[in-house]
Scaffold this active site. Structure first.
Site, PDB file in Angstrom:
ATOM      1  N   ALA A  49       8.843  14.211  15.315  1.00 16.85           N
ATOM      2  CA  ALA A  49       8.708  13.146  16.276  1.00 16.85           C
ATOM      3  C   ALA A  49       7.371  12.498  15.908  1.00 16.85           C
ATOM      4  CB  ALA A  49       8.883  13.808  17.522  1.00 16.85           C
ATOM      5  N   ASP A  92      -9.967  -8.129  -2.754  1.00 18.33           N
ATOM      6  CA  ASP A  92     -10.141  -7.118  -2.216  1.00 18.33           C
ATOM      7  C   ASP A  92     -11.757  -6.643  -2.333  1.00 18.33           C
ATOM      8  OD1 ASP A  92     -10.304  -4.148  -1.550  1.00 18.33           O
ATOM      9  OD2 ASP A  92      -8.628  -3.718  -2.730  1.00 18.33           O
ATOM     10  N   ALA A 122       5.344  14.511   3.901  1.00 17.99           N
ATOM     11  CA  ALA A 122       5.191  13.710   4.927  1.00 17.99           C
ATOM     12  C   ALA A 122       3.898  13.712   5.380  1.00 17.99           C
ATOM     13  CB  ALA A 122       6.302  14.296   5.995  1.00 17.99           C
ATOM     14  N   ASN A 123       3.391  12.415   5.852  1.00 18.46           N
ATOM     15  CA  ASN A 123       2.279  12.089   6.448  1.00 18.46           C
ATOM     16  C   ASN A 123       2.504  11.914   8.090  1.00 18.46           C
ATOM     17  OD1 ASN A 123       0.405  12.163   4.086  1.00 18.46           O
ATOM     18  ND2 ASN A 123       1.407  10.322   3.414  1.00 18.46           N
ATOM     19  N   ASP A 140       3.434   4.393 -10.277  1.00 22.27           N
ATOM     20  CA  ASP A 140       4.485   5.681 -10.105  1.00 22.27           C
ATOM     21  C   ASP A 140       3.795   6.773  -9.707  1.00 22.27           C
ATOM     22  OD1 ASP A 140       7.041   6.531 -10.346  1.00 22.27           O
ATOM     23  OD2 ASP A 140       7.041   6.978 -12.253  1.00 22.27           O
ATOM     24  N   CYS A 177     -12.085   0.352   4.276  1.00 19.91           N
ATOM     25  CA  CYS A 177     -11.268  -0.848   3.740  1.00 19.91           C
ATOM     26  C   CYS A 177     -10.948  -1.776   4.649  1.00 19.91           C
ATOM     27  CB  CYS A 177      -9.822  -0.343   2.991  1.00 19.91           C
ATOM     28  SG  CYS A 177      -8.644   0.191   3.979  1.00 19.91           S
ATOM     29  N   PRO A 233       0.843  10.873  11.269  1.00 19.96           N
ATOM     30  CA  PRO A 233      -0.152  10.275  12.105  1.00 19.96           C
ATOM     31  C   PRO A 233      -0.096  10.748  13.533  1.00 19.96           C
ATOM     32  CG  PRO A 233       1.467   8.402  11.663  1.00 19.96           C
ATOM     33  CD  PRO A 233       2.135   9.741  11.055  1.00 19.96           C
ATOM     34  N   GLU A 276      13.709  -3.199  -4.542  1.00 20.65           N
ATOM     35  CA  GLU A 276      13.827  -2.068  -5.286  1.00 20.65           C
ATOM     36  C   GLU A 276      14.993  -1.774  -5.796  1.00 20.65           C
ATOM     37  OE1 GLU A 276      12.301   2.332  -4.055  1.00 20.65           O
ATOM     38  OE2 GLU A 276      11.347   0.598  -3.088  1.00 20.65           O
ATOM     39  N   HIS A 330      -3.955   0.558   2.657  1.00 20.35           N
ATOM     40  CA  HIS A 330      -5.203  -0.062   2.259  1.00 20.35           C
ATOM     41  C   HIS A 330      -5.229  -1.374   2.512  1.00 20.35           C
ATOM     42  CE1 HIS A 330      -8.529  -0.897  -0.229  1.00 20.35           C
ATOM     43  NE2 HIS A 330      -7.994  -1.731  -1.152  1.00 20.35           N
TER      44      HIS A 330
END
Length: 691
Positions: free
Chosen positions: A483, A358, A581-582, A400, A275, A584, A447, A335
């Site tokens: 961390a 896009d 949780a992602n 959602d 992308c 990196p 939000e 993205h």
């Protein structure tokens, strides 16, 4: 420069005054020799005449457009309505100064100008027709639909050849330098070549050329042509980690080598893009043509296949994604797309300004793999009937996410997920420097606000209530803490179960560590643990997962995100709860230095150093350097192995080609480490020779 009639020529030569015109039209960076001008702004050329013109003879000017002169335009002699080409002339001795005025909605492209010397009775006495020039969009002209009234924005969104692309995850954003290089040699020609190879151009070139006055049309064609799905587009996408026969997407540091490779191969797609590469190449092409454009990153981006504004993620009982062969909804860590600035005269009032485009091939739009232009305002207000592709873009920032566990008997069980929503920290590079601007509020209301609810209702998205309301309001809460680990180190992840109820809780906790790509493709399991936990009332239980490099190195992918899932089942809870949780893994950086002063066309030396951070040796190391105005993409190979902790230094010499503040971008790749980046700023000066 120009062909004139044999014998006693009346016109001997033509001076296109490229230096003066290109400077006035802000195209000097593209080329100083060829004439390149912007629409809606006059430019002048000089004819050298051999003798005084006989009385009553006059000049006529005709413009030809298209490869086969599909469009012919007669240039009027005096100012007519604003939508016509016209010229005026001034005579001085043996010179004739012609000033051409193009309308602000003129067709962009390469023009051929024929100058005709006419006799009083309308015969062509002489014809000079080898005059060529390019015409681009003009965001400095208030009558052009791409007009942007702020000079600092124009300097960034049209003139800046260096960019920053934001990647990573919403809570750990990484910046990646990129060389757009829209004014590098022949990039403009390649951009027009891209337009010429579109399906519309190949099917009906006259109609295609006639539509090139319209940035809505041009930007949509560019969006379709940056990817090669279904046409002769620039880049082939690949997301499965198998990049043989091409360049892995993370290796690229700029758009220019991609466009050059596509053109040299005769409009054959370059392998491979993802992308951010698609978006960056589109940004280069649109800026080059004169449409103000910026690259956008949407974190936690939804890909809604079935258009129900809900991302349904199906898991088996082992919490693994179900592979059923069908195209599925998905949620991406990030993205990228672009926004271009233009008026939307094809839409009702209120939709001018930034438009989403896009170029990543995802869903068909009117039969083409393209998306947009879609007004950002339409997304914010939930007006999904506005063209183009508003429902898809709205879902990318608003859908959602619902997780389901599919049991062996095929029954689906809804899992309430304590997970951040879709469309977070929507980012672009600031016009004031290499830092991040957050544009989330351009796309959505705050939000939980009343306006957000109204927009959801208008768009047909249900307002989701918390799904895990058990009989006792204070129940179990699940969270993951970590961390910001560095790739190559061992680190801890802490899963916390909090009991906010008044009774002790007994539960089964499953923790799963898996490798995923940035767009959520499952790349294998690193670790799994299931334990029984007892959490006293009003207390918390912490479980520590130790992640070792030796374990996760087997399965992490090029952008190194890891996904940790914690799943809790407890008697008395209405539904199981899950949190995701992602994580990196940050990469080491290259040190890039260019000491001393840099002068245009004088040799300078760049020094690059890199220290192996891994506990294992690296092999097959290659540095790739490039920079707009500095040098074309250059590779430096490292022979042999790089031991753990070893520092490698390389140097290379180059001669800057253009003055100004420039960025030198370097990428390092080897067998076990990909996508290690470094950048240095180089100020290139003009050398003044003292006489």
């Amino acid at each position: 420069m120009a062909a004139a009639a044999a014998g006693n020529s009346l016109i001997n030569d033509v001076d296109l005054r490229s230096h003066e015109n290109n400077l006035a039209h802000r195209t000097r960076e593209i080329d100083r020799e060829r004439l390149i001008v912007r629409r809606g702004q006059p430019f002048s050329i000089t004819l050298q005449c051999s003798k005084s013109l006989p009385p009553k003879h006059h000049l006529e000017l005709v413009l030809h457009l298209g490869k086969r002169d599909e469009v012919l335009i007669k240039v009027q002699k005096e100012r007519g309505a604003g939508d016509k080409w016209w010229f005026n002339q001034q005579r001085a001795q043996d010179e004739m100064l012609l000033t051409l005025h193009s309308p602000a909605d003129a067709i962009i492209g390469q023009y051929r100008l024929a100058v005709l010397m006419m006799s009083p009775d309308g015969r062509i006495l002489e014809k000079t027709d080898k005059i060529k020039f390019h015409l681009l969009f003009n965001p400095w002209c208030k009558d052009d639909v791409v007009y942007l009234p702020d000079e600092s924005l124009l300097q960034e969104y049209v003139m800046n050849e260096d960019g920053v692309i934001y990647m990573g995850t919403w809570d750990y954003i990484k910046s990646n330098p990129w060389n757009y290089g829209q004014f590098e040699d022949y990039v403009m020609d390649i951009c027009f070549e891209v337009l010429d190879n579109s399906k519309d151009a190949l099917k009906n070139s006259k109609m295609d050329v006639e539509h090139r006055y319209d940035p809505v049309y041009v930007s949509r064609v560019i969006t379709a042509m940056v990817n090669s799905n279904g046409d002769r587009g620039v880049l082939t996408g690949r997301w499965d980690d198998s990049y043989s026969g091409g360049v892995p997407p993370y290796r690229w540091t700029g758009s220019v080598p991609i466009l050059q490779q596509w053109s040299k191969a005769g409009a054959r797609a370059v392998k491979y893009g993802q992308c951010w590469v698609f978006a960056a190449v589109a940004c280069t092409a649109l800026r080059c043509l004169g449409i103000p454009t910026r690259l956008i990153t949407n974190f936690s981006s939804a890909h809604d296949v079935d258009g129900n504004l809900s991302i349904d993620i199906l898991l088996n009982e082992r919490l693994e994604p179900l592979a059923d062969g069908r195209k599925k909804d998905s949620s991406w860590n990030f993205h990228c797309w672009v926004e271009s600035w233009m008026k939307r005269d094809d839409l009702p009032k209120g939709y001018d300004g930034w438009q989403v485009l896009d170029p990543t091939p995802q869903e068909l739009s009117d039969g083409e793999f393209c998306c947009g232009p879609c007004p950002v305002t339409a997304i914010k207000e939930g007006n999904l009937g506005v063209k183009y592709d508003a429902p898809f873009v709205f879902a990318e920032v608003n859908a959602d996410i619902i997780h389901w566990i599919v049991q062996r008997d095929g029954q689906r069980k809804k899992v309430s997920v304590d997970q951040s929503g879709v469309g977070r920290n929507i980012s672009t590079k600031s016009v004031y420097g290499d830092y991040r601007d957050d544009v989330t509020l351009h796309y959505k209301y705050p939000e939980g606000s009343k306006e957000e609810r109204e927009v959801y209702e208008k768009a047909g998205r249900k307002v989701t209530e918390p799904t895990n309301g058990s009989a006792e309001p204070g129940h179990l809460k699940l969270s993951i803490k970590h961390a910001k680990p560095v790739f190559g180190t061992d680190f801890d992840v802490i899963v916390e179960v909090k009991n906010e109820g008044s009774r002790d809780a007994h539960a089964k906790l499953t923790m799963l560590v898996m490798a995923v790509t940035y767009h959520s493709l499952h790349r294998g399991e690193c670790q799994r643990q299931t334990i029984s936990v007892t959490v006293p009332a009003h207390k918390a239980h912490k479980e520590v997962l130790r992640l070792h490099y030796d374990d996760y190195a087997r399965c992490v992918s090029e952008h190194h995100p890891m996904r940790v899932k914690a799943f809790l089942e407890a008697p008395g809870e209405n539904e199981p709860i899950m949190t995701v949780a992602n994580i990196p893994l940050s990469m080491p950086e290259l040190l890039v230095q260019v000491p001393g002063k840099a002068f245009v066309w004088d040799q300078v030396t760049a020094y690059i150093s890199f220290t192996n951070p891994l506990p294992v040796a690296l092999k097959g190391g290659v540095f790739t350097a490039e920079g707009a105005g500095l040098l074309t993409a250059t590779e430096v190979h490292v022979n042999g192995y790089i031991s753990p902790g070893q520092k490698v230094s390389v140097e290379f010499v180059f001669s800057p080609m253009r003055t100004g503040v420039r960025k030198l971008l370097v990428d390092f790749d080897c067998d076990r480490l990909k996508d290690v980046k470094g950048v240095a700023t180089v100020v290139v000066r003009k050398r003044y020779h003292v006489v």
